[in-house]
Write an enzyme that holds these catalytic residues in place. Sequence first.
Site, PDB file in Angstrom:
ATOM      1  N   ASP A 110       0.817  -1.208   0.000  1.00  0.00           N
ATOM      2  CA  ASP A 110       0.000   0.000   0.000  1.00  0.00           C
ATOM      3  C   ASP A 110       0.855   1.265   0.000  1.00  0.00           C
ATOM      4  OD1 ASP A 110      -1.858   1.962   0.280  1.00  0.00           O
ATOM      5  OD2 ASP A 110      -2.491   1.377   2.307  1.00  0.00           O
ATOM      6  N   TYR A 234     -16.860  14.339 -14.518  1.00  0.00           N
ATOM      7  CA  TYR A 234     -15.410  14.255 -14.332  1.00  0.00           C
ATOM      8  C   TYR A 234     -14.836  15.554 -13.750  1.00  0.00           C
ATOM      9  CZ  TYR A 234     -10.777  12.485 -14.357  1.00  0.00           C
ATOM     10  OH  TYR A 234      -9.545  12.065 -13.902  1.00  0.00           O
TER      11      TYR A 234
HETATM   12  P1  NAI Z   1      -4.343   2.155 -13.475  1.00  0.00           P
HETATM   13  O1  NAI Z   1      -5.487   1.602 -12.703  1.00  0.00           O
HETATM   14  O2  NAI Z   1      -3.956   1.500 -14.743  1.00  0.00           O
HETATM   15  O3  NAI Z   1      -3.020   2.165 -12.543  1.00  0.00           O
HETATM   16  C1  NAI Z   1      -3.070   2.390 -11.174  1.00  0.00           C
HETATM   17  C2  NAI Z   1      -1.761   1.987 -10.511  1.00  0.00           C
HETATM   18  O4  NAI Z   1      -1.833   2.322  -9.113  1.00  0.00           O
HETATM   19  C3  NAI Z   1      -1.452   0.489 -10.562  1.00  0.00           C
HETATM   20  O5  NAI Z   1      -0.059   0.328 -10.720  1.00  0.00           O
HETATM   21  C4  NAI Z   1      -1.871  -0.007  -9.181  1.00  0.00           C
HETATM   22  O6  NAI Z   1      -1.200  -1.166  -8.736  1.00  0.00           O
HETATM   23  C5  NAI Z   1      -1.469   1.192  -8.346  1.00  0.00           C
HETATM   24  N1  NAI Z   1      -2.153   1.275  -7.047  1.00  0.00           N
HETATM   25  C6  NAI Z   1      -3.470   1.454  -6.789  1.00  0.00           C
HETATM   26  N2  NAI Z   1      -3.684   1.521  -5.469  1.00  0.00           N
HETATM   27  C7  NAI Z   1      -2.470   1.386  -4.869  1.00  0.00           C
HETATM   28  C8  NAI Z   1      -2.018   1.386  -3.521  1.00  0.00           C
HETATM   29  N3  NAI Z   1      -2.851   1.547  -2.493  1.00  0.00           N
HETATM   30  N4  NAI Z   1      -0.697   1.200  -3.290  1.00  0.00           N
HETATM   31  C9  NAI Z   1       0.172   1.019  -4.310  1.00  0.00           C
HETATM   32  N5  NAI Z   1      -0.196   1.052  -5.607  1.00  0.00           N
HETATM   33  C10 NAI Z   1      -1.496   1.219  -5.874  1.00  0.00           C
HETATM   34  O7  NAI Z   1      -4.659   3.682 -13.669  1.00  0.00           O
HETATM   35  P2  NAI Z   1      -4.244   4.785 -14.766  1.00  0.00           P
HETATM   36  O8  NAI Z   1      -5.420   5.031 -15.632  1.00  0.00           O
HETATM   37  O9  NAI Z   1      -2.927   4.510 -15.360  1.00  0.00           O
HETATM   38  O10 NAI Z   1      -4.145   6.053 -13.813  1.00  0.00           O
HETATM   39  C11 NAI Z   1      -2.929   6.615 -13.361  1.00  0.00           C
HETATM   40  C12 NAI Z   1      -3.096   8.113 -13.234  1.00  0.00           C
HETATM   41  O11 NAI Z   1      -3.365   8.670 -14.528  1.00  0.00           O
HETATM   42  C13 NAI Z   1      -4.289   8.522 -12.339  1.00  0.00           C
HETATM   43  O12 NAI Z   1      -3.932   9.676 -11.610  1.00  0.00           O
HETATM   44  C14 NAI Z   1      -5.365   8.871 -13.361  1.00  0.00           C
HETATM   45  O13 NAI Z   1      -6.312   9.767 -12.862  1.00  0.00           O
HETATM   46  C15 NAI Z   1      -4.509   9.501 -14.449  1.00  0.00           C
HETATM   47  N6  NAI Z   1      -5.146   9.607 -15.772  1.00  0.00           N
HETATM   48  C16 NAI Z   1      -5.853   8.564 -16.319  1.00  0.00           C
HETATM   49  C17 NAI Z   1      -6.485   8.724 -17.540  1.00  0.00           C
HETATM   50  C18 NAI Z   1      -7.255   7.615 -18.185  1.00  0.00           C
HETATM   51  O14 NAI Z   1      -8.015   7.878 -19.108  1.00  0.00           O
HETATM   52  N7  NAI Z   1      -7.073   6.375 -17.775  1.00  0.00           N
HETATM   53  C19 NAI Z   1      -6.416  10.006 -18.295  1.00  0.00           C
HETATM   54  C20 NAI Z   1      -5.574  10.993 -17.670  1.00  0.00           C
HETATM   55  C21 NAI Z   1      -5.003  10.804 -16.432  1.00  0.00           C
END
Ligand code: NAI
Length: 395
Positions: A110, A234
């Site tokens: 975490d 959003y």
């Molecule tokens: P994702 O769900 O693919 O990745 C999330 C990551 O966080 C994973 O590596 C997961 O293991 C880790 N994680 C989650 N909870 C955790 C915890 N308690 N401790 C340790 N690791 C933890 O998400 P995504 O889409 O790559 O999002 C990453 C960032 O990009 C976020 O801030 C999101 O808002 C932003 N973002 C996403 C967009 C989209 O369309 N998917 C667009 C623009 C920004």
Amino acid sequence: MIIEPRTRGFICLTAHPKGCEQNVINQIEYVKSKGEIDGAKKVLVIGASTGFGLASRITSAFGSNASTIGVFLEKAPSAGRPASPGWYNSAAFEQQAHKAGLYAKSINGDAFSNEIKQQTIDMIKEDLGQVDLVIYSLASPVRTNPNTGKRHKSVLKPIGDVFTNKTVDFHTGNVSEVTIQPATEDDIANTVEVMGGEDWDMWITAMKEAGVLAQDFQTYAYSYIGPKLTEPVYRKGTIGAAKDDLEATAFKITEKSADLNGKAIVSVNKALVTQASSAIPVIPLYISLLYKIMKADGIHEGCIEQIQRLYADRIYGADLQLDDKGRVRIDDWEMREDVQAEVDKLWAIATTENLNEIGDLKGYSDDFFNLFGFKVDGVDYAADVDEVVAIPSIG
Ligand code: NAI
Ligand code: NA
């Protein structure tokens, strides 16, 4: 075992190790094909196992030959029970990195906790001394604040008014109307607790105090803006309040890091299919229309194309091209006027009957299954695979 997708709503309960491995190899090949990036050599990625964080880790390692430490929260496999996709991604990443002679270690736990921060700091001290780049890419529905011990849950709701709009069930293609009740004050506060900037600040503060941040270090976090269409749910909803907080935190961190000449910057990224975004109502319909238009224009990108461009053209390129709020805008192609005008046009007419034709429902669905290592080209899904895969250097 033979592993097949088992979906429940917008999640998939299984993941395929070979498919995840192939996805990672494809991303590595893409980064290598674009040439070397003169970037940071010692990099910490928080949220390194999927989505934008994994793409960041791959771009640092295979674009700049960087040593990387990746922090994430993933489910390990056991006999008969496949791991979560981020586990298999990280196993594949480490294998490829080690094969290329690159330092790569991972921490599964975490990231919001003090313990995992300390474990990461100890690993940096021991192995790398300091890092020059920290990517903060967490997406989580819950956070336990280590200072208060309180567990907070984020919600995806509008603020102020009830919001009604179209949405799609991307498994069936059924377009329907969804109505979401507005958030309470508690909902807003909880979502900011989970997805706002406090934890990013805690990481950088702890790392600074421990002396593991290099002179001139940079730290990036990812945000999203999107069009008017999705604003109520959003950017002007609970998650938007959290992103406002995250963006404000960048300035706080930069101020506190003057002694090291450190910089904290937010990059606004493109809407993409990830585990995080599939859960947001209305967004899947928007993405399926957006994909169709951007693919037709030859400007579609996935996480790896986005992050490779962010590094090569902006962070380590000629100019960050910051907007009036100090953010990098790698969502520039998504937000192009002609692209958004086309989305608006299609949105108005989208129905269950025509979505397959006017939108890229197949692209959405394929990307969703790809997240879990399914429907990946070149993978033999009929073959028996070992579901128990180890991450070589896990802390
Ligand atoms: P994702 O769900 O693919 O990745 C999330 C990551 O966080 C994973 O590596 C997961 O293991 C880790 N994680 C989650 N909870 C955790 C915890 N308690 N401790 C340790 N690791 C933890 O998400 P995504 O889409 O790559 O999002 C990453 C960032 O990009 C976020 O801030 C999101 O808002 C932003 N973002 C996403 C967009 C989209 O369309 N998917 C667009 C623009 C920004
Ligand atoms: Na990520």
